[in-house]
Design a protein around this motif. Structure first.
Motif, PDB file in Angstrom:
ATOM      1  N   GLY A  15      -2.103  20.674   7.550  1.00  0.00           N
ATOM      2  CA  GLY A  15      -1.764  20.718   8.967  1.00  0.00           C
ATOM      3  C   GLY A  15      -2.371  19.566   9.730  1.00  0.00           C
ATOM      4  O   GLY A  15      -2.272  18.401   9.334  1.00  0.00           O
ATOM      5  N   PHE A  16      -3.024  19.882  10.874  1.00  0.00           N
ATOM      6  CA  PHE A  16      -3.716  18.836  11.637  1.00  0.00           C
ATOM      7  C   PHE A  16      -4.873  18.256  10.826  1.00  0.00           C
ATOM      8  O   PHE A  16      -5.216  17.082  10.977  1.00  0.00           O
ATOM      9  N   SER A  17      -5.508  19.079  10.017  1.00  0.00           N
ATOM     10  CA  SER A  17      -6.604  18.604   9.174  1.00  0.00           C
ATOM     11  C   SER A  17      -6.058  17.674   8.102  1.00  0.00           C
ATOM     12  O   SER A  17      -4.894  17.746   7.720  1.00  0.00           O
ATOM     13  N   MET A  18      -6.930  16.813   7.585  1.00  0.00           N
ATOM     14  CA  MET A  18      -6.524  15.809   6.609  1.00  0.00           C
ATOM     15  C   MET A  18      -7.348  15.913   5.333  1.00  0.00           C
ATOM     16  O   MET A  18      -8.544  16.201   5.380  1.00  0.00           O
ATOM     17  N   GLY A  19      -6.686  15.646   4.206  1.00  0.00           N
ATOM     18  CA  GLY A  19      -7.394  15.511   2.954  1.00  0.00           C
ATOM     19  C   GLY A  19      -7.887  14.089   2.764  1.00  0.00           C
ATOM     20  O   GLY A  19      -7.589  13.190   3.554  1.00  0.00           O
ATOM     21  N   SER A  20      -8.629  13.849   1.686  1.00  0.00           N
ATOM     22  CA  SER A  20      -9.276  12.556   1.481  1.00  0.00           C
ATOM     23  C   SER A  20      -8.378  11.527   0.794  1.00  0.00           C
ATOM     24  O   SER A  20      -8.735  10.354   0.732  1.00  0.00           O
ATOM     25  N   ASP A  21      -7.220  11.923   0.261  1.00  0.00           N
ATOM     26  CA  ASP A  21      -6.372  10.975  -0.460  1.00  0.00           C
ATOM     27  C   ASP A  21      -5.724   9.976   0.494  1.00  0.00           C
ATOM     28  O   ASP A  21      -5.347  10.326   1.629  1.00  0.00           O
ATOM     29  N   ILE A  22      -5.565   8.723   0.042  1.00  0.00           N
ATOM     30  CA  ILE A  22      -4.954   7.683   0.878  1.00  0.00           C
ATOM     31  C   ILE A  22      -3.792   6.986   0.184  1.00  0.00           C
ATOM     32  O   ILE A  22      -3.172   6.091   0.761  1.00  0.00           O
ATOM     33  N   GLY A  23      -3.473   7.385  -1.048  1.00  0.00           N
ATOM     34  CA  GLY A  23      -2.408   6.720  -1.787  1.00  0.00           C
ATOM     35  C   GLY A  23      -2.956   5.748  -2.816  1.00  0.00           C
ATOM     36  O   GLY A  23      -4.167   5.568  -2.958  1.00  0.00           O
ATOM     37  N   LYS A  24      -2.036   5.097  -3.532  1.00  0.00           N
ATOM     38  CA  LYS A  24      -2.396   4.149  -4.577  1.00  0.00           C
ATOM     39  C   LYS A  24      -2.164   2.716  -4.114  1.00  0.00           C
ATOM     40  O   LYS A  24      -1.303   2.457  -3.275  1.00  0.00           O
ATOM     41  N   GLN A  25      -2.931   1.806  -4.663  1.00  0.00           N
ATOM     42  CA  GLN A  25      -2.827   0.399  -4.300  1.00  0.00           C
ATOM     43  C   GLN A  25      -1.377  -0.085  -4.415  1.00  0.00           C
ATOM     44  O   GLN A  25      -0.698   0.161  -5.400  1.00  0.00           O
ATOM     45  N   GLY A  26      -0.929  -0.782  -3.359  1.00  0.00           N
ATOM     46  CA  GLY A  26       0.417  -1.331  -3.336  1.00  0.00           C
ATOM     47  C   GLY A  26       1.457  -0.448  -2.687  1.00  0.00           C
ATOM     48  O   GLY A  26       2.577  -0.905  -2.406  1.00  0.00           O
ATOM     49  N   GLU A  27       1.137   0.814  -2.446  1.00  0.00           N
ATOM     50  CA  GLU A  27       2.117   1.716  -1.824  1.00  0.00           C
ATOM     51  C   GLU A  27       2.340   1.360  -0.356  1.00  0.00           C
ATOM     52  O   GLU A  27       1.411   0.958   0.353  1.00  0.00           O
ATOM     53  N   ILE A  28       3.575   1.527   0.095  1.00  0.00           N
ATOM     54  CA  ILE A  28       3.947   1.370   1.501  1.00  0.00           C
ATOM     55  C   ILE A  28       4.681   2.631   1.914  1.00  0.00           C
ATOM     56  O   ILE A  28       5.609   3.074   1.231  1.00  0.00           O
ATOM     57  N   GLU A  29       4.267   3.200   3.023  1.00  0.00           N
ATOM     58  CA  GLU A  29       4.810   4.494   3.428  1.00  0.00           C
ATOM     59  C   GLU A  29       5.081   4.509   4.933  1.00  0.00           C
ATOM     60  O   GLU A  29       4.263   4.038   5.725  1.00  0.00           O
ATOM     61  N   LEU A  30       6.232   5.052   5.304  1.00  0.00           N
ATOM     62  CA  LEU A  30       6.567   5.281   6.712  1.00  0.00           C
ATOM     63  C   LEU A  30       6.218   6.719   7.060  1.00  0.00           C
ATOM     64  O   LEU A  30       6.581   7.648   6.335  1.00  0.00           O
ATOM     65  N   GLU A  31       5.514   6.887   8.165  1.00  0.00           N
ATOM     66  CA  GLU A  31       5.163   8.234   8.619  1.00  0.00           C
ATOM     67  C   GLU A  31       5.534   8.399  10.086  1.00  0.00           C
ATOM     68  O   GLU A  31       5.255   7.526  10.917  1.00  0.00           O
ATOM     69  N   ILE A  32       6.186   9.514  10.391  1.00  0.00           N
ATOM     70  CA  ILE A  32       6.519   9.872  11.769  1.00  0.00           C
ATOM     71  C   ILE A  32       5.904  11.233  12.046  1.00  0.00           C
ATOM     72  O   ILE A  32       6.309  12.241  11.455  1.00  0.00           O
ATOM     73  N   GLU A  33       4.928  11.265  12.920  1.00  0.00           N
ATOM     74  CA  GLU A  33       4.189  12.487  13.233  1.00  0.00           C
ATOM     75  C   GLU A  33       4.525  12.936  14.646  1.00  0.00           C
ATOM     76  O   GLU A  33       4.346  12.194  15.616  1.00  0.00           O
ATOM     77  N   ASN A  34       5.032  14.149  14.762  1.00  0.00           N
ATOM     78  CA  ASN A  34       5.404  14.724  16.053  1.00  0.00           C
ATOM     79  C   ASN A  34       4.431  15.847  16.400  1.00  0.00           C
ATOM     80  O   ASN A  34       4.306  16.815  15.648  1.00  0.00           O
ATOM     81  N   ILE A  35       3.754  15.715  17.536  1.00  0.00           N
ATOM     82  CA  ILE A  35       2.791  16.723  17.971  1.00  0.00           C
ATOM     83  C   ILE A  35       3.275  17.324  19.283  1.00  0.00           C
ATOM     84  O   ILE A  35       3.564  16.600  20.242  1.00  0.00           O
TER      85      ILE A  35
END
Length: 267
Positions: A15-35
């Protein structure tokens, strides 16, 4: 879960809380967060904030994510707020995350988060404003049952200085402690529960207590496709109090309900 990866990525399963993972080197990600923020003690209030980010994982331990935000606000008859109906480009931010501990080899995962931002529109009121601020966080998580049950604890601090139309500067800060549990119920679905405790202050350094709130709600995270993820939560204020008000709940500094819906696309 990270789109396109069978391994559970904990960043967005709480949810609003976050885990510690950030992805792997070289990854590109689009994120759209609606609050969404809904409800005051009196009148009608709806506030929607949309943050669009592109995340670049530069190393396995470091990620940057520039973003732009939009705000849509509708207020009518709320004491202390100007009636307003507006949608506008709100501002810009730059997020940095550094993974300090990897939970696969350490007792728990730990990632540090920093996100300086500038806003030209107040996301809460919809009025013109100049705001300079930042948020800092420590994101900790642990795999309680392998590939099945996950827990997280977050410590968040945010502070900012704002100049309103009157050209007067105001300064405020906020402290939050989040905790959540998430359970993998199927190959593409994780559900859970989240609790958050928020405290609002006048002053940049948690100077004068203004009010607090406790939110509780369910969470979910799922895959819509191989590289597309959707996650969210709906939480309700179940306890709280404003410093100047004897009534139950703090509906001056916070809202009755807060919700989030997040879309992720991994390139």
């Amino acid at each position: 879960m990270k789109p396109g990866d069978d391994r559970v990525d904990t960043e967005h399963i709480f949810g609003f809380s976050m885990g510690s993972d950030i992805g792997k080197q070289g990854e590109i990600e689009l994120e759209i967060e609606n609050i969404g923020r809904f409800g005051k003690r009196f009148g009608s209030y709806t506030g929607i904030g949309v943050l669009s980010q592109v995340k670049f994982v530069l190393t396995d331990n470091f990620r940057v994510a520039p973003g732009v935000s939009f705000a849509s606000t509708q207020t009518n008859g709320v004491p202390g707020m100007i009636d307003n109906r507006r949608t506008a480009l709100a501002g810009a931010s730059m997020e940095f995350r550094y993974k300090v501990l990897d939970r696969d080899v350490m007792p728990f995962g730990l990632t540090l988060h920093a996100a300086p931002a500038w806003n030209r529109v107040d996301e809460l009121t919809g009025l013109d404003i100049q705001t300079y601020g930042s948020e800092l966080a420590a994101l900790m998580d642990k795999e309680l049952i392998r590939d099945t049950l996950f827990a997280t604890v977050n410590l968040w601090f945010s502070a900012g200085a704002s100049r309103e139309l009157s050209n007067e500067w105001c300064r405020d800060s906020e402290l939050a402690v989040n905790a959540a549990l998430s359970y993998k119920v199927g190959p593409d679905l994780i559900v859970g529960v989240e609790a958050r405790y928020l405290r609002a202050y006048d002053g940049l350094g948690l100077d004068r207590f203004v009010g607090d709130a406790v939110y509780l709600g369910p969470t979910f995270s799922t895959h819509l496709a191989h590289n597309v993820g959707l996650s969210g939560t709906f939480s309700t204020q179940v306890a709280g109090k404003a410093a100047h008000d004897h009534q139950h709940l703090d509906l001056d500094d916070f809202e009755r309900h807060q919700a989030m819906l997040r879309f992720n696309y991994l390139f």
